[in-house]
Design a protein around this motif. Structure first.
Motif, PDB file in Angstrom:
ATOM      1  N   MET A 137       0.826  -1.197   0.000  1.00 36.49           N
ATOM      2  CA  MET A 137       0.000   0.000   0.000  1.00 36.49           C
ATOM      3  C   MET A 137       0.867   1.257   0.000  1.00 36.49           C
ATOM      4  SD  MET A 137      -2.410   1.480   3.039  1.00 36.49           S
ATOM      5  CE  MET A 137      -0.899   1.924   3.925  1.00 36.49           C
ATOM      6  N   CYS A 138       1.920   1.261   0.831  1.00 32.07           N
ATOM      7  CA  CYS A 138       2.802   2.431   0.926  1.00 32.07           C
ATOM      8  C   CYS A 138       3.506   2.697  -0.408  1.00 32.07           C
ATOM      9  CB  CYS A 138       3.832   2.225   2.033  1.00 32.07           C
ATOM     10  SG  CYS A 138       3.144   2.253   3.697  1.00 32.07           S
ATOM     11  N   VAL A 139       3.986   1.647  -1.052  1.00 32.09           N
ATOM     12  CA  VAL A 139       4.658   1.817  -2.344  1.00 32.09           C
ATOM     13  C   VAL A 139       3.675   2.358  -3.378  1.00 32.09           C
ATOM     14  CG1 VAL A 139       5.793   0.607  -4.256  1.00 32.09           C
ATOM     15  CG2 VAL A 139       6.408   0.073  -1.898  1.00 32.09           C
ATOM     16  N   GLY A 140       2.436   1.861  -3.339  1.00 27.36           N
ATOM     17  CA  GLY A 140       1.423   2.365  -4.260  1.00 27.36           C
ATOM     18  C   GLY A 140       1.185   3.845  -4.088  1.00 27.36           C
ATOM     19  N   LEU A 141       1.138   4.312  -2.846  1.00 27.56           N
ATOM     20  CA  LEU A 141       0.942   5.736  -2.578  1.00 27.56           C
ATOM     21  C   LEU A 141       2.158   6.556  -3.010  1.00 27.56           C
ATOM     22  CD1 LEU A 141      -0.766   5.541   0.941  1.00 27.56           C
ATOM     23  CD2 LEU A 141      -1.863   6.032  -1.266  1.00 27.56           C
ATOM     24  N   VAL A 142       3.350   6.020  -2.734  1.00 29.49           N
ATOM     25  CA  VAL A 142       4.584   6.733  -3.103  1.00 29.49           C
ATOM     26  C   VAL A 142       4.701   6.874  -4.618  1.00 29.49           C
ATOM     27  CG1 VAL A 142       7.108   6.534  -3.135  1.00 29.49           C
ATOM     28  CG2 VAL A 142       5.860   6.137  -1.016  1.00 29.49           C
ATOM     29  N   LEU A 143       4.286   5.843  -5.354  1.00 31.23           N
ATOM     30  CA  LEU A 143       4.377   5.871  -6.807  1.00 31.23           C
ATOM     31  C   LEU A 143       3.157   6.528  -7.455  1.00 31.23           C
ATOM     32  CD1 LEU A 143       5.902   2.353  -7.621  1.00 31.23           C
ATOM     33  CD2 LEU A 143       7.061   4.555  -7.399  1.00 31.23           C
ATOM     34  N   ALA A 144       2.342   7.168  -6.632  1.00 34.56           N
ATOM     35  CA  ALA A 144       1.175   7.917  -7.118  1.00 34.56           C
ATOM     36  C   ALA A 144       0.222   7.036  -7.923  1.00 34.56           C
ATOM     37  CB  ALA A 144       1.615   9.121  -7.951  1.00 34.56           C
ATOM     38  N   ALA A 145       0.005   5.828  -7.442  1.00 37.66           N
ATOM     39  CA  ALA A 145      -0.940   4.927  -8.105  1.00 37.66           C
ATOM     40  C   ALA A 145      -2.358   5.451  -7.902  1.00 37.66           C
ATOM     41  CB  ALA A 145      -0.808   3.523  -7.515  1.00 37.66           C
ATOM     42  N   PRO A 146      -3.264   5.146  -8.807  1.00 41.78           N
ATOM     43  CA  PRO A 146      -4.671   5.537  -8.608  1.00 41.78           C
ATOM     44  C   PRO A 146      -5.187   5.011  -7.282  1.00 41.78           C
ATOM     45  CG  PRO A 146      -4.335   4.722 -10.837  1.00 41.78           C
ATOM     46  CD  PRO A 146      -3.058   4.448 -10.089  1.00 41.78           C
ATOM     47  N   HIS A 147      -5.850   5.857  -6.527  1.00 43.32           N
ATOM     48  CA  HIS A 147      -6.311   5.458  -5.202  1.00 43.32           C
ATOM     49  C   HIS A 147      -7.244   4.255  -5.273  1.00 43.32           C
ATOM     50  CE1 HIS A 147      -5.333   9.482  -2.975  1.00 43.32           C
ATOM     51  NE2 HIS A 147      -4.268   8.889  -3.477  1.00 43.32           N
ATOM     52  N   MET A 148      -7.969   4.128  -6.373  1.00 42.33           N
ATOM     53  CA  MET A 148      -8.866   2.983  -6.523  1.00 42.33           C
ATOM     54  C   MET A 148      -8.082   1.672  -6.476  1.00 42.33           C
ATOM     55  SD  MET A 148     -11.543   2.152  -9.624  1.00 42.33           S
ATOM     56  CE  MET A 148     -10.225   2.113 -10.858  1.00 42.33           C
ATOM     57  N   ASP A 149      -6.905   1.665  -7.121  1.00 42.38           N
ATOM     58  CA  ASP A 149      -6.079   0.460  -7.121  1.00 42.38           C
ATOM     59  C   ASP A 149      -5.523   0.169  -5.736  1.00 42.38           C
ATOM     60  OD1 ASP A 149      -6.570   0.237  -9.801  1.00 42.38           O
ATOM     61  OD2 ASP A 149      -4.650   1.075 -10.429  1.00 42.38           O
ATOM     62  N   VAL A 150      -5.152   1.225  -5.021  1.00 37.40           N
ATOM     63  CA  VAL A 150      -4.602   1.049  -3.670  1.00 37.40           C
ATOM     64  C   VAL A 150      -5.680   0.536  -2.730  1.00 37.40           C
ATOM     65  CG1 VAL A 150      -3.487   2.197  -1.725  1.00 37.40           C
ATOM     66  CG2 VAL A 150      -2.885   2.859  -4.063  1.00 37.40           C
ATOM     67  N   TYR A 151      -6.871   1.156  -2.788  1.00 34.20           N
ATOM     68  CA  TYR A 151      -7.958   0.738  -1.910  1.00 34.20           C
ATOM     69  C   TYR A 151      -8.374  -0.701  -2.162  1.00 34.20           C
ATOM     70  CZ  TYR A 151      -8.568   5.750  -0.972  1.00 34.20           C
ATOM     71  OH  TYR A 151      -8.367   7.048  -0.608  1.00 34.20           O
ATOM     72  N   SER A 152      -8.271  -1.149  -3.410  1.00 35.12           N
ATOM     73  CA  SER A 152      -8.731  -2.494  -3.755  1.00 35.12           C
ATOM     74  C   SER A 152      -7.760  -3.574  -3.306  1.00 35.12           C
ATOM     75  CB  SER A 152      -8.930  -2.595  -5.268  1.00 35.12           C
ATOM     76  OG  SER A 152      -7.679  -2.534  -5.941  1.00 35.12           O
TER      77      SER A 152
END
Length: 366
Positions: A247-262
């Protein structure tokens, strides 16, 4: 676990309670010995439940039962396909006369479980499309063949095959059918599942654990975590830690929040963190840190491999987990605290620590 329990009238109530609890935790070895003496159908049921749990490196039929319940909570059709895949893979291993102990431990069932489950998840025909059962059964029965072939290669380095058979077979199925196939179409990777945007960020951690089985229900994730806790608190902790790292890497790499939440950024890191954090390495604070590093690295690999696989219109599956974890298991270190266990001695983390202590006591540790 694994030691003979002697009944004693003089034992205190807390001692008897701990002994009773010990029968259902860990790898339930005593129950497994009882199952070996039973008829084939009971053995198959035990193998199927252990095979489902082995997706998360857990060798416990009660844990497998909790996972199956969680899958039915998510989607009964997916759960049915997952059970069919596990049974088909296990029966195939029996017919091929592969190692009996490995079959009984569910080691020839977990790839079939993922094949059956994810073929249903990726199917564009929706739920209760009965014709999917035939290719599901065929692909799942191929799992022991692919697994045995890969084992003959990676065994030279005393490495496991992980979920490589699942990756190869599911990607083969999707590549062979595609989204326009009239009988077995698959959904496009960018629209596989309509994720619920209402999921909160904190829920992405347990949901990331559920995504190992392709499930986004928090209730399913909770049952899976309970299944892990029943067998090994260490595995449960590292599953949560790995999902949080993803989750942290997803946020750092500016991934779409939908992908992180899922939870899509967490499931590969969950498996990597568990594998390094006490399963294939004996757990020390050094290997704990190594597991966390592997989880972060795996999340980066997930992003990179997802982009590469999307060019071929294929899902990333668990390729990132397999590649990143194999790299970390091939690490050459002279640090005695980083003890990679022989594949034949691998068990759940608490038992692995006991094994390491025995090595130290006998002076045979490298």
């Amino acid at each position: 676990m694994g030691t003979r329990i002697h009944t004693s009238e003089g034992a205190s109530a807390p001692t008897r309670l701990l002994r009773a609890v010990g029968l259902f935790t860990g790898d339930m070895r005593q129950f497994g010995e009882w199952v070996k003496r039973q008829v084939f159908i009971i053995q198959l049921l035990d193998c199927v439940l252990r095979g489902v749990a082995q997706v998360m490196f857990v060798n416990n039929p009660l844990s497998g039962l909790l996972v199956v319940i969680g899958l039915f909570v998510q989607n009964p059709w997916w759960a049915l396909n997952g059970l069919l895949g596990t049974a088909g893979s296990t029966v195939s291993a029996v017919l091929l006369r592969l190692n009996r102990e490995a079959v009984l431990a569910g080691l020839h069932g977990y790839n079939g479980a993922l094949v059956g489950l994810l073929m249903a998840v990726f199917s564009a025909k929706g739920t209760w499309y009965g014709w999917l059962l035939a290719p599901n059964l065929f692909m799942s029965m191929l799992c022991p063949i692919v697994s045995s072939a890969l084992s003959s290669v990676v065994s030279r380095w005393d490495l496991p095959v992980f979920t490589l058979p699942f990756n190869i077979l599911v990607c083969s199925h999707i590549a062979a059918t595609g989204s326009t196939h009239p009988y077995f179409p698959v959904v496009r990777c960018n629209s596989m599942i309509k994720w619920r945007l209402s999921l909160q960020l904190f829920l992405s951690v347990p949901v990331g654990v559920g995504q190992v089985f392709g499930c986004d229900s928090p209730w399913t994730a909770g049952l899976i975590l309970l299944a892990l806790l029943l067998c090994s608190p260490t595995i449960c902790f590292h599953a949560i830690l790995g999902s949080a790292a993803g989750m942290c890497v997803g946020l750092v790499l500016a991934a779409p929040h939908m992908d992180v939440y899922s939870g899509m950024w967490g499931y590969n890191s969950v498996l990597s963190c568990i594998a390094v954090g006490g399963v294939f390495y004996a757990l020390t604070w050094q290997t704990h840190v190594l597991a966390l590093i592997c989880a972060f690295f795996c999340a980066y690999m997930t992003s990179a491999i997802s982009k590469l696989m999307s060019v071929l219109a294929l899902p990333a599956c668990t390729w990132p987990f397999c590649l990143s974890t194999l790299i970390f298991l091939l690490l050459s270190s002279e640090n005695p605290a980083m003890c990679r266990l022989p594949l034949s001695s691998v068990s759940y983390p608490e038992e692995n620590r006991h094994y390491l202590k025995q090595l130290k006591a006998s002076g045979k540790e490298d």
